[in-house]
Design an enzyme around this catalytic site. Sequence first.
Site, short mmCIF file in Angstrom:
data_model
loop_
_atom_site.label_atom_id
_atom_site.label_comp_id
_atom_site.label_asym_id
_atom_site.label_seq_id
_atom_site.Cartn_x
_atom_site.Cartn_y
_atom_site.Cartn_z
N LYS A 4 0.83 -1.22 0.00
CA LYS A 4 0.00 0.00 0.00
C LYS A 4 0.86 1.26 0.00
O LYS A 4 0.63 2.18 -0.77
CB LYS A 4 -0.93 0.04 1.23
CG LYS A 4 -1.91 -1.11 1.33
CD LYS A 4 -2.90 -0.90 2.47
CE LYS A 4 -2.26 -0.85 3.85
NZ LYS A 4 -1.65 -2.11 4.29
N ARG A 18 -0.43 -8.47 13.66
CA ARG A 18 -0.97 -7.49 12.72
C ARG A 18 -1.84 -8.17 11.66
O ARG A 18 -2.87 -7.63 11.25
CB ARG A 18 0.17 -6.70 12.07
CG ARG A 18 0.83 -5.74 13.06
CD ARG A 18 2.15 -5.23 12.55
NE ARG A 18 2.01 -4.44 11.35
CZ ARG A 18 2.97 -4.32 10.44
NH1 ARG A 18 4.13 -4.93 10.59
NH2 ARG A 18 2.77 -3.57 9.38
N ARG A 68 -9.41 1.50 8.54
CA ARG A 68 -9.01 0.15 8.93
C ARG A 68 -10.10 -0.56 9.73
O ARG A 68 -9.91 -1.71 10.11
CB ARG A 68 -7.76 0.24 9.80
CG ARG A 68 -6.45 -0.07 9.07
CD ARG A 68 -5.34 0.12 10.08
NE ARG A 68 -4.16 -0.62 9.78
CZ ARG A 68 -3.07 -0.12 9.22
NH1 ARG A 68 -3.05 1.13 8.82
NH2 ARG A 68 -1.99 -0.86 9.06
N ARG A 102 11.40 -6.44 4.87
CA ARG A 102 11.21 -5.01 4.62
C ARG A 102 12.15 -4.16 5.46
O ARG A 102 12.38 -4.42 6.63
CB ARG A 102 9.76 -4.62 4.93
CG ARG A 102 9.52 -3.12 4.90
CD ARG A 102 8.09 -2.77 4.77
NE ARG A 102 7.32 -2.99 5.98
CZ ARG A 102 6.00 -2.73 6.06
NH1 ARG A 102 5.35 -2.30 5.02
NH2 ARG A 102 5.37 -2.93 7.18
N ARG A 154 11.38 -2.00 10.63
CA ARG A 154 10.33 -1.34 11.42
C ARG A 154 10.16 -2.10 12.72
O ARG A 154 10.25 -3.32 12.75
CB ARG A 154 9.01 -1.37 10.63
CG ARG A 154 8.66 -0.03 10.03
CD ARG A 154 7.51 -0.12 9.10
NE ARG A 154 6.25 -0.50 9.74
CZ ARG A 154 5.05 -0.32 9.18
NH1 ARG A 154 4.96 0.23 7.98
NH2 ARG A 154 3.95 -0.69 9.80
P1 AMP Z 1 0.94 1.05 8.74
O1 AMP Z 1 2.16 1.86 8.51
O2 AMP Z 1 -0.22 1.48 7.90
O3 AMP Z 1 1.20 -0.43 8.64
O4 AMP Z 1 0.49 1.33 10.26
C1 AMP Z 1 1.34 1.01 11.34
C2 AMP Z 1 0.55 0.96 12.63
O5 AMP Z 1 -0.04 2.24 12.89
C3 AMP Z 1 -0.61 -0.02 12.65
O6 AMP Z 1 -0.21 -1.35 12.96
C4 AMP Z 1 -1.49 0.59 13.75
O7 AMP Z 1 -0.93 0.35 15.02
C5 AMP Z 1 -1.33 2.07 13.47
N1 AMP Z 1 -2.35 2.55 12.50
C6 AMP Z 1 -2.12 3.04 11.24
N2 AMP Z 1 -3.26 3.42 10.66
C7 AMP Z 1 -4.26 3.16 11.54
C8 AMP Z 1 -5.68 3.31 11.51
N3 AMP Z 1 -6.32 3.80 10.43
N4 AMP Z 1 -6.39 2.92 12.60
C9 AMP Z 1 -5.77 2.44 13.71
N5 AMP Z 1 -4.44 2.25 13.80
C10 AMP Z 1 -3.67 2.61 12.72
#
Ligand code: AMP
Length: 215
Positions: free
Chosen positions: A9, A162, A84, A121, A151
């Site tokens: 994404k 996750r 989400r 990654r 990360r």
């Molecule tokens: P990502 O970089 O999109 O994989 O997001 C990393 C982490 O940020 C996720 O595992 C959640 O802990 C938090 N996060 C990101 N976007 C959201 C969202 N829309 N709602 C809730 N938690 C989020």
Amino acid sequence: MLGPPGAGKGTQAQRLAQTYGVPKISTGDILRDAAAQETPLGLEVRHRIDQGHLVSDEVAIEIVRERLTRQDVSKGFILDGFPRTVGQAEALGTMMAGRGALVVLHMVVPAEVLVGRLHSRRICSVCGANADPSAPEATRCGQCGGELVQRTDDGESVVRNRLQVYDQRTRPLVAYYRSSPTFFEIDGNQVPDRVNEAMQAAIGQTLGATEESRS
Ligand code: AMP
């Protein structure tokens, strides 16, 4: 942009933002910035990210609501990592009123491919960009030269968490959006250029339909 962790994404959102000249809004990036601060909210966010849990709908929705008040979204924007949950999707529906079509790109990638991608990654410790997966030996960021690191939430047990959270909280959005005429299923298990082409075709189809209905 709808899809599990590791679907690509972030990479595709970045490319689409450049192609269309609109901002990419990544709730993950915004939350990682917040988590880097030693405020009570920052510490709480860091804890949730590091465990692989979602932050509350209230926090995620407020981030996007606030971001959409800026001028630079007037021609459109790419959402990466939001919504989400069904609650977030409902809030987004309200925020989209008067803004034009919401194109939903659902990226489909087999689970075993996701796990492999997440383990390998690397991101830049300075600018946060994803490292180029076709150069696994690189130790420095291709964009800013910063050191590449894993990360904190890409370790094995957190990745499992996750993916489970995705299945329980986010996958229901596929059913939520599926009947929309602007929902598209994208095969994310192809080279990034092919994925990008499929996404641009889907967006082009929607923009074309919008132009037609105007004329
Ligand atoms: P990502 O970089 O999109 O994989 O997001 C990393 C982490 O940020 C996720 O595992 C959640 O802990 C938090 N996060 C990101 N976007 C959201 C969202 N829309 N709602 C809730 N938690 C989020």
